[in-house]
Design a protein around this motif. Structure first.
Motif, PDB file in Angstrom:
ATOM      1  N   GLU A  46       0.838  -1.203   0.000  1.00 57.69           N
ATOM      2  CA  GLU A  46       0.000   0.000   0.000  1.00 57.69           C
ATOM      3  C   GLU A  46       0.874   1.255   0.000  1.00 57.69           C
ATOM      4  O   GLU A  46       1.850   1.351   0.757  1.00 57.69           O
ATOM      5  CB  GLU A  46      -0.884  -0.011   1.251  1.00 57.69           C
ATOM      6  N   PHE A  47       0.500   2.210  -0.819  1.00 57.43           N
ATOM      7  CA  PHE A  47       1.154   3.523  -0.806  1.00 57.43           C
ATOM      8  C   PHE A  47       0.848   4.223   0.511  1.00 57.43           C
ATOM      9  O   PHE A  47      -0.297   4.218   0.986  1.00 57.43           O
ATOM     10  CB  PHE A  47       0.650   4.352  -1.982  1.00 57.43           C
ATOM     11  N   VAL A  48       1.863   4.855   1.088  1.00 56.58           N
ATOM     12  CA  VAL A  48       1.680   5.589   2.335  1.00 56.58           C
ATOM     13  C   VAL A  48       1.897   7.089   2.126  1.00 56.58           C
ATOM     14  O   VAL A  48       1.038   7.899   2.489  1.00 56.58           O
ATOM     15  CB  VAL A  48       2.655   5.084   3.422  1.00 56.58           C
ATOM     16  N   ALA A  49       3.032   7.440   1.541  1.00 54.18           N
ATOM     17  CA  ALA A  49       3.350   8.862   1.378  1.00 54.18           C
ATOM     18  C   ALA A  49       4.416   9.027   0.308  1.00 54.18           C
ATOM     19  O   ALA A  49       5.150   8.087   0.000  1.00 54.18           O
ATOM     20  CB  ALA A  49       3.839   9.466   2.692  1.00 54.18           C
ATOM     21  N   ALA A  50       4.497  10.229  -0.239  1.00 51.42           N
ATOM     22  CA  ALA A  50       5.539  10.546  -1.216  1.00 51.42           C
ATOM     23  C   ALA A  50       5.921  12.011  -1.082  1.00 51.42           C
ATOM     24  O   ALA A  50       5.144  12.824  -0.553  1.00 51.42           O
ATOM     25  CB  ALA A  50       5.083  10.246  -2.640  1.00 51.42           C
ATOM     26  N   SER A 108      -0.915  10.972  -9.819  1.00 49.74           N
ATOM     27  CA  SER A 108      -0.616  10.839  -8.399  1.00 49.74           C
ATOM     28  C   SER A 108       0.663  10.032  -8.185  1.00 49.74           C
ATOM     29  O   SER A 108       0.855   8.993  -8.819  1.00 49.74           O
ATOM     30  CB  SER A 108      -1.762  10.135  -7.681  1.00 49.74           C
ATOM     31  N   PRO A 109       1.520  10.483  -7.277  1.00 53.73           N
ATOM     32  CA  PRO A 109       2.740   9.723  -6.975  1.00 53.73           C
ATOM     33  C   PRO A 109       2.455   8.319  -6.454  1.00 53.73           C
ATOM     34  O   PRO A 109       3.347   7.467  -6.456  1.00 53.73           O
ATOM     35  CB  PRO A 109       3.429  10.568  -5.899  1.00 53.73           C
ATOM     36  N   SER A 110       1.248   8.067  -6.007  1.00 51.24           N
ATOM     37  CA  SER A 110       0.917   6.717  -5.545  1.00 51.24           C
ATOM     38  C   SER A 110       0.950   5.714  -6.689  1.00 51.24           C
ATOM     39  O   SER A 110       1.081   4.517  -6.467  1.00 51.24           O
ATOM     40  CB  SER A 110      -0.460   6.698  -4.887  1.00 51.24           C
ATOM     41  N   SER A 111       0.870   6.204  -7.927  1.00 49.72           N
ATOM     42  CA  SER A 111       0.840   5.322  -9.094  1.00 49.72           C
ATOM     43  C   SER A 111       2.145   5.319  -9.879  1.00 49.72           C
ATOM     44  O   SER A 111       2.224   4.708 -10.934  1.00 49.72           O
ATOM     45  CB  SER A 111      -0.302   5.716 -10.026  1.00 49.72           C
ATOM     46  N   TYR A 112       3.149   6.010  -9.379  1.00 52.30           N
ATOM     47  CA  TYR A 112       4.445   5.996 -10.046  1.00 52.30           C
ATOM     48  C   TYR A 112       5.005   4.571 -10.049  1.00 52.30           C
ATOM     49  O   TYR A 112       4.619   3.733  -9.229  1.00 52.30           O
ATOM     50  CB  TYR A 112       5.439   6.924  -9.345  1.00 52.30           C
ATOM     51  N   ARG A 113       5.964   4.315 -10.908  1.00 54.46           N
ATOM     52  CA  ARG A 113       6.493   2.963 -11.046  1.00 54.46           C
ATOM     53  C   ARG A 113       7.501   2.590  -9.954  1.00 54.46           C
ATOM     54  O   ARG A 113       7.626   1.430  -9.608  1.00 54.46           O
ATOM     55  CB  ARG A 113       7.139   2.808 -12.420  1.00 54.46           C
ATOM     56  N   TYR A 114       8.229   3.509  -9.445  1.00 59.89           N
ATOM     57  CA  TYR A 114       9.212   3.275  -8.384  1.00 59.89           C
ATOM     58  C   TYR A 114      10.127   2.095  -8.703  1.00 59.89           C
ATOM     59  O   TYR A 114       9.860   0.949  -8.325  1.00 59.89           O
ATOM     60  CB  TYR A 114       8.533   3.074  -7.031  1.00 59.89           C
ATOM     61  N   ASP A 115      11.201   2.353  -9.392  1.00 63.06           N
ATOM     62  CA  ASP A 115      12.122   1.308  -9.820  1.00 63.06           C
ATOM     63  C   ASP A 115      13.036   0.802  -8.716  1.00 63.06           C
ATOM     64  O   ASP A 115      13.580  -0.293  -8.825  1.00 63.06           O
ATOM     65  CB  ASP A 115      13.009   1.848 -10.958  1.00 63.06           C
ATOM     66  N   TYR A 116      13.233   1.587  -7.675  1.00 66.26           N
ATOM     67  CA  TYR A 116      14.204   1.234  -6.649  1.00 66.26           C
ATOM     68  C   TYR A 116      13.525   1.130  -5.295  1.00 66.26           C
ATOM     69  O   TYR A 116      12.719   1.997  -4.922  1.00 66.26           O
ATOM     70  CB  TYR A 116      15.325   2.285  -6.598  1.00 66.26           C
ATOM     71  N   TRP A 117      13.866   0.063  -4.582  1.00 63.71           N
ATOM     72  CA  TRP A 117      13.229  -0.243  -3.307  1.00 63.71           C
ATOM     73  C   TRP A 117      14.279  -0.620  -2.268  1.00 63.71           C
ATOM     74  O   TRP A 117      15.291  -1.253  -2.592  1.00 63.71           O
ATOM     75  CB  TRP A 117      12.250  -1.407  -3.466  1.00 63.71           C
TER      76      TRP A 117
END
Length: 127
Positions: A46-50, A108-117
């Motif tokens: 779940e997305f929390v914050a960005a 919305s940043p909640s839907s960004y792909r985010y390649d790095y974790w």
């Protein structure tokens, strides 16, 4: 490329506070949108914050608005999540994530792909 390492998780009673930190490697930290996500047992992530590149814009899931605060220090390559008034339902593994892409302002940043974790840090809130 960026490597992310979270810290600051732990066990806290309901109503308590924790501060999560995420340290990033590399010299281009300020070019990444940074996000925090969480995953509870048996549930989807779940997305929390960005927070935007400059730190000027922040975004939160409704369930944490008014309780959590995301911030970043581009000089120190860190992003933090201050969590207050914690509830048992906040119990999860919390992940830091980074995305270097440019998106339409309407997305919305909640839907960004985010390649790095990062590897995640456990937060447990007891009732």
């Amino acid at each position: 490329q960026v490597q992310l390492v979270e810290s600051g998780g732990g066990l806290v009673q309901a109503g308590g506070s924790l501060r999560l930190s995420c340290a990033a490697s590399g010299r281009t930290f300020s070019t990444y949108t940074m996000g925090w996500f969480r995953q509870a047992p048996g549930k989807e992530r779940e997305f929390v914050a960005a927070i935007s590149r400059s730190g000027g814009n922040t975004y939160y899931v409704d369930s944490v608005k008014g309780r959590f605060t995301i911030s970043r220090d581009n000089a120190k390559n860190t992003v933090s999540l201050q969590m207050n008034s914690l509830k048992p339902e906040d119990t999860a593994v919390y992940y830091c994530a980074a995305d270097q892409r440019l998106y339409a302002a309407s997305r919305s940043p909640s839907s960004y792909r985010y390649d790095y974790w990062g590897q995640g840090t456990q937060v447990t809130v007891s009732s």
